[in-house]
Scaffold this active site. Structure first.
Site, mmCIF file in Angstrom:
data_model
loop_
_atom_site.group_PDB
_atom_site.id
_atom_site.type_symbol
_atom_site.label_atom_id
_atom_site.label_comp_id
_atom_site.label_asym_id
_atom_site.label_seq_id
_atom_site.Cartn_x
_atom_site.Cartn_y
_atom_site.Cartn_z
ATOM 1 N N ASP A 43 -56.412 20.204 31.991
ATOM 2 C CA ASP A 43 -57.552 20.943 31.405
ATOM 3 C C ASP A 43 -58.664 21.411 32.122
ATOM 4 O O ASP A 43 -59.067 20.580 32.945
ATOM 5 C CB ASP A 43 -57.934 19.875 29.966
ATOM 6 C CG ASP A 43 -59.030 20.561 29.123
ATOM 7 O OD1 ASP A 43 -58.770 21.783 29.035
ATOM 8 O OD2 ASP A 43 -59.847 19.930 28.641
ATOM 9 N N HIS B 205 -64.036 14.259 28.646
ATOM 10 C CA HIS B 205 -63.168 13.581 27.521
ATOM 11 C C HIS B 205 -63.353 12.035 27.103
ATOM 12 O O HIS B 205 -63.301 11.389 27.771
ATOM 13 C CB HIS B 205 -61.564 13.813 28.148
ATOM 14 C CG HIS B 205 -60.979 15.264 28.431
ATOM 15 N ND1 HIS B 205 -60.194 15.190 29.219
ATOM 16 C CD2 HIS B 205 -61.432 16.305 27.817
ATOM 17 C CE1 HIS B 205 -59.649 16.763 29.308
ATOM 18 N NE2 HIS B 205 -60.620 17.138 28.460
ATOM 19 N N SER C 15 -62.658 14.220 33.209
ATOM 20 C CA SER C 15 -61.805 13.184 32.246
ATOM 21 C C SER C 15 -61.822 11.992 32.884
ATOM 22 O O SER C 15 -62.824 11.180 33.240
ATOM 23 C CB SER C 15 -60.307 13.941 32.078
ATOM 24 O OG SER C 15 -59.915 13.107 31.082
#
Length: 341
Positions: free
Chosen positions: A277, A184, A157
């Site tokens: 996540d 992401h 991310s």
């Protein structure tokens, strides 16, 4: 959320003020005219989120992001005009820890609610991420038939583009495993990220398409706002469910799908990023006997996701970024790239 705006153009800063005024749940706490002023303002009054422009005098958004993440870290959303033209700068800022990017809303062209919708959607997604609490949900995975070739599954991310570039730079063209990445990033920027990573990789880097197969010596990157999953033992595809994930695509959903179909050889890697996540999904993979790696704190632009993984013992190894490629090569019996003369 308490929000700071960084933009040297009065009309763009005013457009963002008007957008924030539409959402009383968010509070504008300060405005900075360039990156240097933003660094100082953030140290005096750190907001929950900074809306950061890219191109500014004295200090641009990339350097400002780097300094803020080092000195007084907080969530950063790149809000800038002509994002496609500035794609390389967007990825550079994300490499320093920015979470995402969106176009600057414009004054006088549309209803403010319409022009500001994309910005507010990004802000609300980050607000959920910043306030995210561990819900205690457990992912489950069932063993099935192994893919016919080794697989490296990577999640990343904030800070991920630069981390991915370093890993790919240090892997050989004949790397004996397929690499599948969930980063992401807004689907609009995924093609540009593929091109950018391709400049750092000896292996071809492509967007993952419905029905693609994971082939050794290739790198596939999630390319839509749906979740990338393995739909069979080696075949990839996209799914809109689950719909309640903060990030789309979700690393947890991806890792969990890998766990359902793969009994090895497989390595799971979780890199820099805000939130958690991927941590539970990585734990699923380790619980199934696969080797798992989390990036360490010292080399993470944002030590959120890998920290969450380390906290729940999801990682077999916690490694600095500069050791991950060599570890992958060691585990899979490949040779690193030759030193350039």
């Amino acid at each position: 959320m308490r929000i700071g705006i960084v933009n040297d153009k009065m009309i763009e800063a005013e457009a963002m003020r008007r957008v924030l005024a539409l959402a009383p749940r968010h509070q504008l706490v300060w405005t900075a005219n360039d990156g240097a002023e933003a660094v100082d303002m953030c140290m005096r009054d750190r907001p929950d989120l900074i809306l950061m422009d890219l191109v500014m005098p004295q200090m641009d958004g990339i350097e400002a992001t780097r300094r803020i993440m080092a000195q007084s870290p907080c969530a950063i959303l790149i809000v800038t005009a002509d994002i496609e033209t500035n794609a390389a700068r967007v990825f550079a800022a994300m490499g320093q820890g920015a979470l995402d990017a969106v176009d600057t809303p414009l004054l006088g062209t549309d209803d403010p609610e319409v022009s500001g919708r994309a910005v507010l959607a990004k802000i609300d997604a980050i607000a959920r991420l910043v306030g995210e609490k561990n819900s205690g949900r457990r992912l489950t995975a069932n063993r099935n038939v192994a893919p016919s070739s080794p697989l490296v599954a990577i999640g990343a991310s904030a800070g991920g583009p630069a981390a991915l570039a370093e890993i790919l730079t240090n892997l050989p063209r004949n790397f004996p495993a397929a690499i599948v990445i969930v980063q992401h990033v807004d689907a609009r920027f995924a093609p540009g990220l593929v091109n950018w990573l391709g400049q750092h990789s000896a292996m071809p880097v492509k967007l993952a398409c419905e029905g693609d197969r994971a082939v050794p010596g290739t790198v596939l990157l999630a390319g839509t706002d749906d979740h990338l999953v393995f739909k069979s033992k080696a075949q990839l595809g996209y799914t809109s469910t689950p719909i309640d994930q903060i990030y789309r695509p979700s690393i947890d959903v991806f890792f969990n799908s890998v766990g359902r179909v793969c009994s090895g050889p497989l390595i799971g890697v979780l890199l820099t990023g805000m939130g958690s996540d991927g941590a539970q999904g990585l734990k699923v993979l380790r619980g199934l006997g696969h080797y798992t790696i989390a990036q360490d704190q010292a080399t993470s632009a944002v030590y959120g996701m890998p920290k969450a993984a380390a906290t729940i013992a999801a990682a077999t190894d916690v490694l600095p970024l500069n050791r991950i490629a060599s570890k992958l090569a060691e585990l899979l019996g490949s040779q690193p790239p030759l030193e350039k003369l």
